[in-house]
Scaffold this motif. Structure first.
Motif, PDB file in Angstrom:
ATOM      1  N   VAL A  64       7.389  -6.495  -2.343  1.00  0.00           N
ATOM      2  CA  VAL A  64       6.557  -5.296  -2.864  1.00  0.00           C
ATOM      3  C   VAL A  64       6.459  -4.270  -1.624  1.00  0.00           C
ATOM      4  CG1 VAL A  64       4.615  -6.483  -1.403  1.00  0.00           C
ATOM      5  CG2 VAL A  64       3.988  -4.761  -3.221  1.00  0.00           C
ATOM      6  N   LYS A  65       6.412  -3.203  -1.827  1.00  0.00           N
ATOM      7  CA  LYS A  65       6.317  -2.159  -0.855  1.00  0.00           C
ATOM      8  C   LYS A  65       4.722  -1.698  -0.533  1.00  0.00           C
ATOM      9  CE  LYS A  65      10.600   0.078  -2.609  1.00  0.00           C
ATOM     10  NZ  LYS A  65      10.803  -1.074  -3.533  1.00  0.00           N
ATOM     11  N   LEU A  66       4.308  -1.967   0.741  1.00  0.00           N
ATOM     12  CA  LEU A  66       3.145  -1.558   1.162  1.00  0.00           C
ATOM     13  C   LEU A  66       2.919  -0.397   2.029  1.00  0.00           C
ATOM     14  CD1 LEU A  66       1.764  -5.300   1.746  1.00  0.00           C
ATOM     15  CD2 LEU A  66       1.718  -4.046  -0.324  1.00  0.00           C
ATOM     16  N   TYR A  67       1.926   0.235   2.065  1.00  0.00           N
ATOM     17  CA  TYR A  67       1.831   1.552   2.924  1.00  0.00           C
ATOM     18  C   TYR A  67       0.425   1.650   3.361  1.00  0.00           C
ATOM     19  CZ  TYR A  67       6.044   3.025   0.393  1.00  0.00           C
ATOM     20  OH  TYR A  67       7.337   3.024  -0.245  1.00  0.00           O
ATOM     21  N   GLY A  68       0.169   2.076   4.551  1.00  0.00           N
ATOM     22  CA  GLY A  68      -1.086   2.421   5.190  1.00  0.00           C
ATOM     23  C   GLY A  68      -0.710   2.916   6.470  1.00  0.00           C
ATOM     24  N   PRO A  69      -1.895   3.567   7.172  1.00  0.00           N
ATOM     25  CA  PRO A  69      -2.029   3.964   8.253  1.00  0.00           C
ATOM     26  C   PRO A  69      -1.817   3.143   9.357  1.00  0.00           C
ATOM     27  CG  PRO A  69      -4.032   4.520   7.177  1.00  0.00           C
ATOM     28  CD  PRO A  69      -3.552   3.643   6.479  1.00  0.00           C
ATOM     29  N   GLN A  70      -1.492   3.228  10.653  1.00  0.00           N
ATOM     30  CA  GLN A  70      -1.021   2.417  11.661  1.00  0.00           C
ATOM     31  C   GLN A  70      -2.381   1.524  12.022  1.00  0.00           C
ATOM     32  OE1 GLN A  70       0.169   4.439  15.225  1.00  0.00           O
ATOM     33  NE2 GLN A  70       0.470   2.312  16.376  1.00  0.00           N
ATOM     34  N   GLY A  71      -1.860  -0.006  12.120  1.00  0.00           N
ATOM     35  CA  GLY A  71      -2.949  -0.921  12.522  1.00  0.00           C
ATOM     36  C   GLY A  71      -3.568  -1.390  11.159  1.00  0.00           C
ATOM     37  N   THR A  72      -3.182  -0.939  10.056  1.00  0.00           N
ATOM     38  CA  THR A  72      -3.806  -1.606   8.815  1.00  0.00           C
ATOM     39  C   THR A  72      -2.903  -2.539   7.953  1.00  0.00           C
ATOM     40  OG1 THR A  72      -2.849   0.167   7.436  1.00  0.00           O
ATOM     41  CG2 THR A  72      -5.217   0.537   8.567  1.00  0.00           C
ATOM     42  N   SER A  73      -1.707  -2.936   8.605  1.00  0.00           N
ATOM     43  CA  SER A  73      -0.921  -4.005   7.943  1.00  0.00           C
ATOM     44  C   SER A  73      -1.397  -5.203   7.264  1.00  0.00           C
ATOM     45  CB  SER A  73       0.306  -4.051   8.840  1.00  0.00           C
ATOM     46  OG  SER A  73      -0.051  -4.762   9.795  1.00  0.00           O
ATOM     47  N   GLN A  74      -2.124  -5.950   8.306  1.00  0.00           N
ATOM     48  CA  GLN A  74      -3.041  -7.096   7.803  1.00  0.00           C
ATOM     49  C   GLN A  74      -3.805  -6.848   6.876  1.00  0.00           C
ATOM     50  OE1 GLN A  74      -2.537 -10.607   9.390  1.00  0.00           O
ATOM     51  NE2 GLN A  74      -3.401 -10.501   7.122  1.00  0.00           N
ATOM     52  N   GLU A  75      -4.592  -5.717   6.840  1.00  0.00           N
ATOM     53  CA  GLU A  75      -5.696  -5.484   5.788  1.00  0.00           C
ATOM     54  C   GLU A  75      -4.957  -5.233   4.269  1.00  0.00           C
ATOM     55  OE1 GLU A  75      -9.008  -2.151   4.502  1.00  0.00           O
ATOM     56  OE2 GLU A  75      -7.808  -1.765   6.403  1.00  0.00           O
ATOM     57  N   VAL A  76      -4.043  -4.466   4.459  1.00  0.00           N
ATOM     58  CA  VAL A  76      -3.154  -3.974   3.279  1.00  0.00           C
ATOM     59  C   VAL A  76      -2.348  -5.051   2.660  1.00  0.00           C
ATOM     60  CG1 VAL A  76      -1.317  -2.383   2.045  1.00  0.00           C
ATOM     61  CG2 VAL A  76      -3.009  -1.538   3.935  1.00  0.00           C
ATOM     62  N   LEU A  77      -1.988  -6.226   3.393  1.00  0.00           N
ATOM     63  CA  LEU A  77      -1.254  -7.281   2.912  1.00  0.00           C
ATOM     64  C   LEU A  77      -2.466  -8.297   2.303  1.00  0.00           C
ATOM     65  CD1 LEU A  77       1.361  -8.907   2.639  1.00  0.00           C
ATOM     66  CD2 LEU A  77       0.695  -9.966   4.910  1.00  0.00           C
ATOM     67  N   ASP A  78      -3.546  -8.249   2.805  1.00  0.00           N
ATOM     68  CA  ASP A  78      -4.488  -9.031   2.404  1.00  0.00           C
ATOM     69  C   ASP A  78      -5.134  -8.619   0.879  1.00  0.00           C
ATOM     70  OD1 ASP A  78      -4.370 -11.170   4.619  1.00  0.00           O
ATOM     71  OD2 ASP A  78      -6.131 -10.068   5.492  1.00  0.00           O
ATOM     72  N   VAL A  79      -5.230  -7.297   0.733  1.00  0.00           N
ATOM     73  CA  VAL A  79      -5.696  -6.758  -0.380  1.00  0.00           C
ATOM     74  C   VAL A  79      -4.701  -7.155  -1.347  1.00  0.00           C
ATOM     75  CG1 VAL A  79      -6.038  -4.686  -1.487  1.00  0.00           C
ATOM     76  CG2 VAL A  79      -7.019  -5.084   0.494  1.00  0.00           C
ATOM     77  N   TRP A  80      -3.271  -6.733  -1.149  1.00  0.00           N
ATOM     78  CA  TRP A  80      -2.387  -6.974  -2.207  1.00  0.00           C
ATOM     79  C   TRP A  80      -2.255  -8.544  -2.693  1.00  0.00           C
ATOM     80  CZ3 TRP A  80       2.202 -10.221  -1.149  1.00  0.00           C
ATOM     81  CH2 TRP A  80       3.110 -10.388  -2.119  1.00  0.00           C
ATOM     82  N   ARG A  81      -2.410  -9.437  -1.817  1.00  0.00           N
ATOM     83  CA  ARG A  81      -2.555 -10.961  -2.153  1.00  0.00           C
ATOM     84  C   ARG A  81      -4.006 -11.320  -2.892  1.00  0.00           C
ATOM     85  NH1 ARG A  81      -1.016 -13.401   3.887  1.00  0.00           N
ATOM     86  NH2 ARG A  81       1.496 -13.411   3.388  1.00  0.00           N
ATOM     87  N   ARG A  82      -4.810 -10.562  -2.685  1.00  0.00           N
ATOM     88  CA  ARG A  82      -6.334 -11.083  -3.449  1.00  0.00           C
ATOM     89  C   ARG A  82      -6.185 -10.301  -4.574  1.00  0.00           C
ATOM     90  NH1 ARG A  82      -9.336  -8.477   0.004  1.00  0.00           N
ATOM     91  NH2 ARG A  82     -10.085  -6.638  -1.304  1.00  0.00           N
TER      92      ARG A  82
END
Length: 260
Positions: free
Chosen positions: A153-171
């Motif tokens: 999956v391709k995830l995008y977000g501002p710097q420092g948000t990688s953990q948050e975006v990954l968690d949202v994708w999984r949820r």
């Protein structure tokens, strides 16, 4: 007279003892000097750059993306590779952990000329911002995306948000899986608004608030669209209730059908 004789006798009997102690002390000193010289010679020999050079690398670990050549190239950047005794393990570990895909390196030396390198690779969970990768913990790491053995999956977000975006994708992914859909891209923009691209090409605009509720609203709407889902270009769910649906023009659908 008696006292003088006694002293003379005492002097005569102690003199050999003194000599024996002197001889023993001298012998011990010679032995210690020999041992010290031997130790010095041995250590000097072992630390000599011409002696015991580290010349073999043994690579270990369950590796898919890192090769022995990668390790050799990393160590080749060292200004000087020392001997078995002189080379700092921490330096080698730092060099190994700078290799793309390497999560952790454990280094040890094996007598007389071998370096054993045990590597653990990152497990790529997603592609991050188009040119980097995320591991299972949501950490950004350096790796060649072209080497991926499967789609991510391709995830995008501002710097420092990688953990948050990954968690949202999984949820949220299971909600789409239940519809036989999958998320190909999940975006959080600079304003913290969310956007999703699905594998059937539909774009979802979800805004900043009530993410879960808006996704549930999409699920209900999608189930009611039936075959019309093929005509959907995007769905805008940035409303308190309802949604706005964008449709592909009929001629575009006909052209797509012809191209297929």
């Amino acid at each position: 007279m008696i006292k003088s004789a006694f002293n003379e006798s005492r002097h005569l009997t102690s003199s050999p003892l003194v000599k024996n102690h002197a001889v023993g002390g001298g012998f011990l000193l010679v032995v210690l000097l020999l041992i010290g010289s031997l130790l010095y010679s041995t250590i000097s020999w072992m630390w000599d750059d011409q002696r015991l050079p580290l010349s073999k690398i043994v690579l270990q670990g369950d590796l898919h993306y890192v090769s022995a050549l990668d390790v050799q190239r990393a160590f080749a950047h060292l200004d000087h590779v020392g001997t078995f005794m002189s080379q700092d393990i921490k330096v080698l570990q730092t060099m190994a952990e700078a290799i793309p895909w390497v999560s952790h390196a454990s280094i040890r030396k094996q007598w007389p000329d071998t370096v054993k390198v045990f590597l653990t690779e990152h497990q790529a969970a997603a592609i991050w911002n188009g040119n980097a990768l995320l591991n299972e913990q949501g950490d950004v790491f350096n790796g060649d995306i072209g080497q991926l053995e499967e789609e991510r999956v391709k995830l995008y977000g501002p710097q420092g948000t990688s953990q948050e975006v990954l968690d949202v994708w999984r949820r949220i992914s299971p909600k789409f899986t239940a519809l036989n859909l999958s998320i190909t891209s999940l975006v959080q923009n600079e304003r913290r608004a969310w956007q999703i691209i699905l594998d059937n090409g539909i774009r979802l605009e979800l805004g900043k608030e009530s993410l879960e509720e808006r996704i549930n609203r999409f699920v209900s709407l999608y189930q009611n669209l039936g075959s019309d889902t093929l005509r959907v270009s995007y769905i805008d769910l940035r409303y308190d209730t309802g949604a706005s649906v964008g449709w592909f023009p009929d001629q575009e659908l006909e052209q797509e059908s012809t191209d297929d």
